[in-house]
Motif scaffolding. Structure first.
Motif, PDB file in Angstrom:
ATOM      1  N   PHE A 148     -53.223  35.720 -23.931  1.00 42.97           N
ATOM      2  CA  PHE A 148     -51.993  34.973 -23.644  1.00 42.97           C
ATOM      3  C   PHE A 148     -51.363  35.414 -22.325  1.00 42.97           C
ATOM      4  O   PHE A 148     -50.719  34.624 -21.644  1.00 42.97           O
ATOM      5  N   SER A 149     -51.563  36.677 -21.953  1.00 44.43           N
ATOM      6  CA  SER A 149     -50.976  37.174 -20.707  1.00 44.43           C
ATOM      7  C   SER A 149     -51.807  36.788 -19.486  1.00 44.43           C
ATOM      8  O   SER A 149     -51.284  36.733 -18.371  1.00 44.43           O
ATOM      9  N   LEU A 150     -53.085  36.500 -19.690  1.00 44.02           N
ATOM     10  CA  LEU A 150     -53.971  36.161 -18.572  1.00 44.02           C
ATOM     11  C   LEU A 150     -53.590  34.857 -17.886  1.00 44.02           C
ATOM     12  O   LEU A 150     -53.768  34.705 -16.683  1.00 44.02           O
ATOM     13  N   LYS A 151     -53.115  33.900 -18.686  1.00 42.45           N
ATOM     14  CA  LYS A 151     -52.776  32.572 -18.166  1.00 42.45           C
ATOM     15  C   LYS A 151     -53.991  31.902 -17.513  1.00 42.45           C
ATOM     16  O   LYS A 151     -53.867  31.155 -16.542  1.00 42.45           O
ATOM     17  N   LYS A 152     -55.163  32.191 -18.042  1.00 40.39           N
ATOM     18  CA  LYS A 152     -56.396  31.563 -17.572  1.00 40.39           C
ATOM     19  C   LYS A 152     -56.943  30.674 -18.675  1.00 40.39           C
ATOM     20  O   LYS A 152     -56.731  30.924 -19.859  1.00 40.39           O
ATOM     21  N   LYS A 153     -57.687  29.648 -18.289  1.00 37.88           N
ATOM     22  CA  LYS A 153     -58.258  28.748 -19.282  1.00 37.88           C
ATOM     23  C   LYS A 153     -59.614  29.296 -19.745  1.00 37.88           C
ATOM     24  O   LYS A 153     -60.674  28.909 -19.262  1.00 37.88           O
ATOM     25  N   LEU A 154     -59.537  30.241 -20.682  1.00 38.51           N
ATOM     26  CA  LEU A 154     -60.748  30.780 -21.285  1.00 38.51           C
ATOM     27  C   LEU A 154     -61.437  29.695 -22.103  1.00 38.51           C
ATOM     28  O   LEU A 154     -60.822  28.688 -22.475  1.00 38.51           O
ATOM     29  N   GLY A 155     -62.706  29.938 -22.418  1.00 41.36           N
ATOM     30  CA  GLY A 155     -63.417  28.989 -23.256  1.00 41.36           C
ATOM     31  C   GLY A 155     -62.793  28.847 -24.629  1.00 41.36           C
ATOM     32  O   GLY A 155     -62.818  27.786 -25.241  1.00 41.36           O
TER      33      GLY A 155
END
Length: 236
Positions: A148-155
């Motif tokens: 949630f902290s990454l703010k990246k669209k993981l798979g």
């Protein structure tokens, strides 16, 4: 997995690199990476059979699976030194975060896990969508806290038999999330854990799967089928 037959004789590379267990297709050619975070007092090797079961071995057709080991440290509730992403002082979600967990160790482990994800992303051409993060119990809580902290669209991310910290940031709207929990879990009962998930209940990309007869463990074949089906759907 209905109607699907998996080849359980497939060639798989299994190796320990330092304290990290790595499984990947025998030819070393993979399209995705799944980083799996173990629970308190669980070493990476304990999950070897989990991923080699009939329900999950199909992932190794095109997934690299990375299972890092948490540091060996004091765990108050276990009354010993053991591999742990963070100290747990007590199991009571009615208490403030800092009375239950070590905030310092949670944040320390978050940095370690993010560095692992970034390394695996680079190996896959820098594409975050090919990175999946999942975890069991204590590793489940860390999965949410990191993703949630990454703010990246993981798979996608999968939380197995765990809970959501109240200090964890809100989930990105477009992040695919699967929550698997055992209806028979007595260590972290669903009636208590589901209170921590209030912030996720209305999000369209979040799915909750409560598995009958599953305790605080990963032995349920049904739960592994659910795990496999979701992650395969996300890859399609």
């Amino acid at each position: 997995m209905e109607g699907q037959t998996l080849d359980i004789k497939m060639n798989v590379i299994i190796e320990m690199v330092g304290d990290t267990l790595i499984l990947q297709p025998g030819d070393g050619d993979y399209k995705y990476c799944l980083v799996w975070l173990h629970g308190l007092d669980y070493y990476p090797q304990r999950f070897l059979n989990f991923f080699l079961t009939q329900q999950l071995i199909g992932l190794l057709k095109d997934f690299k699976i990375v299972i890092p080991q948490a540091p060996i440290r004091k765990c108050t509730i276990a009354q010993k030194q053991t591999c742990s992403w963070y100290d747990i002082y007590l199991r009571d979600f009615s208490k403030p975060f800092d009375e239950q967990f070590s905030r310092e160790e949670v944040e320390e482990s978050k940095k370690t896990i993010i560095s692992i994800l970034e390394k695996e992303r680079e190996l896959l051409g820098g594409d975050w969508s090919k990175i999946f993060l999942a975890g069991f119990s204590q590793g489940c809580a860390m999965t949410y806290h990191v993703a949630f902290s990454l703010k990246k669209k993981l798979g996608g991310i999968i939380g197995y038999a765990g809970y959501l910290f109240d200090i964890t940031e809100d989930a990105p709207e477009d992040l695919k999330i699967l929550v698997i929990h055992g209806a028979a879990d007595t260590l972290r009962p669903w009636e208590e854990c589901k209170k921590t998930y209030k912030r996720l209940e209305e999000k369209k990309n979040v799915k909750f799967e409560l598995v009958p007869e599953m305790g605080h463990d990963y032995y349920s074949a049904k739960s592994r089928e659910i795990f496999y089906d979701y992650i395969r759907k996300w890859c399609s």
